[in-house]
Design an enzyme around this catalytic site. Sequence first.
Site, mmCIF file in Angstrom:
data_model
loop_
_atom_site.group_PDB
_atom_site.id
_atom_site.type_symbol
_atom_site.label_atom_id
_atom_site.label_comp_id
_atom_site.label_asym_id
_atom_site.label_seq_id
_atom_site.Cartn_x
_atom_site.Cartn_y
_atom_site.Cartn_z
ATOM 1 N N THR A 1 44.889 47.536 36.003
ATOM 2 C CA THR A 1 43.806 47.134 36.463
ATOM 3 C C THR A 1 42.498 47.086 35.733
ATOM 4 O OG1 THR A 1 43.125 49.101 37.718
ATOM 5 C CG2 THR A 1 44.507 47.837 38.842
ATOM 6 N N ASP A 2 41.667 46.412 35.867
ATOM 7 C CA ASP A 2 40.273 46.402 35.191
ATOM 8 C C ASP A 2 39.174 46.507 36.294
ATOM 9 O OD1 ASP A 2 39.443 43.838 36.105
ATOM 10 O OD2 ASP A 2 40.100 42.987 34.484
ATOM 11 N N PHE A 3 37.973 46.662 35.823
ATOM 12 C CA PHE A 3 36.901 46.912 36.249
ATOM 13 C C PHE A 3 36.589 45.748 37.652
ATOM 14 C CE2 PHE A 3 33.048 44.134 35.205
ATOM 15 C CZ PHE A 3 33.938 43.056 34.701
ATOM 16 N N GLY A 4 37.328 44.719 37.392
ATOM 17 C CA GLY A 4 36.952 43.697 38.497
ATOM 18 C C GLY A 4 37.916 43.989 39.803
ATOM 19 N N GLY A 5 38.638 45.075 39.764
ATOM 20 C CA GLY A 5 39.513 45.592 40.785
ATOM 21 C C GLY A 5 40.880 44.913 40.848
#
Lengths: 140, 140, 140, 140
Positions: free
Chosen positions: C15-19
């Site tokens: 995953t990344d900071f965008g969820g």
Amino acid sequence: MTEFITKVRVYIEDTDFGGVVYHANYLRWMERARTELLRAAGFEQQTLMDDDLLFVIRGLDIRYRASAQLDDKIRVKTTISEVTFATMVFSQQINLELEDGSEGALLCKANVQVASISVSSRKVMAIPKSITGAVSIYRS
Amino acid sequence: MTEFITKVRVYIEDTDFGGVVYHANYLRWMERARTELLRAAGFEQQTLMDDDLLFVIRGLDIRYRASAQLDDKIRVKTTISEVTFATMVFSQQINLELEDGSEGALLCKANVQVASISVSSRKVMAIPKSITGAVSIYRS
Amino acid sequence: MTEFITKVRVYIEDTDFGGVVYHANYLRWMERARTELLRAAGFEQQTLMDDDLLFVIRGLDIRYRASAQLDDKIRVKTTISEVTFATMVFSQQINLELEDGSEGALLCKANVQVASISVSSRKVMAIPKSITGAVSIYRS
Amino acid sequence: MTEFITKVRVYIEDTDFGGVVYHANYLRWMERARTELLRAAGFEQQTLMDDDLLFVIRGLDIRYRASAQLDDKIRVKTTISEVTFATMVFSQQINLELEDGSEGALLCKANVQVASISVSSRKVMAIPKSITGAVSIYRS
């Protein structure tokens, strides 16, 4: 004692669903810093590998204090705290870097033990004196 | 004592120019194992996060003994060696898995300290009893 | 036509900071699927490499329709849409997998062109008939 | 037309068992380059996200011509080939950088379509004029 300093920017690839940097990625930045320290000392790992030398990680301990998030600038400080026949211990600390270029909050601290092995035999081999000599300015 | 076991296959993405698994990737596998242990106990992290609970890593130590390479099957064994108000320590070991399904060489061992924080306040918060109770079968 | 199906769970590392899942990670899952398809056909890439054969990616196109998030189960469907002297084109599609095991929303579709090269010379070489024959059941 | 140029060093984390850069990692470098282009234009993605704006990737095509290996210096050249209400297409090319700082062999070329969505609704939303205006110097 001279600290070797490298700087990194936090990109999307580094973050996770928690909105901060994924814990294992700090180790990637520390590895980049060790690579740059060796390069600054005149040694590139691809070249060393062609000469049958490979540095492998024997172990590490890391403590996390705070988290970096997207777009943060961080700073990795590296010294070498121990050198033996075939191993080196790198002491590495990651801090935020503030807008004015000064050092911000401590994010994490680690000790990373690296060993020198032969690519062909996968056996431990001595770290060349040329390397230990060249990196000695970073001894803590 | 019950060990929680997860299995992983080594893919190209996990390897590096040395022909073996990149050191930080063992930590990704250990994190998958902790996630599966929580899931087996009835808790999914996305759901916990929606309830304002996030587990973050406070620190870890890992010792590498041997390397996995492409196509290897590996096995992660996880137990919980310590539980406090807001932290859990996972003891995790990775071994090769042999063709016959039996356990092969030890690759690495780690202790990973995880803390429970509030997503909204980023402050430490108690681990819900429902979680510590459910995972207690994996206490070592 | 037989589709080759592999299943993957979304972990924090993906995953990344965008969820949601970081865009490049879908390509890692597709690569795992191609590796498993080859394995199912009797070929492991480490073994092929020891025989001087390496599959490299020449190009790909991917369209994203929806995003997977942490804890999702996803399914990768792979067929081979083209085979030439030294290249294969894999058509791959990723969907969510629902609780009941049925197929959920389409996440992305890609075509990946893989070429066969010699490890020693880095030059293009023919894909062994044994491989093209064995994977032919997955031709679309 | 102005090309936006970013430079990257190849580290161990980027390589795979083939001794060269893992194919999906070129996309990470291209994403870093788009992030730096936006930053140079005055926009940071964490800030945009706090304003409910998130750029997501709709699709991309990439062609690989040659491979980078450990210690290589590479250069990412980025222009924007298309801008619509809610999407931008980035044309990106990666080349080696030679010792003398001049441009070396072409490694890969890609077109990446990015869309602007609302974080809260996950629905497509217009790219603010302030952004399209600021990045227009990079239009090809």
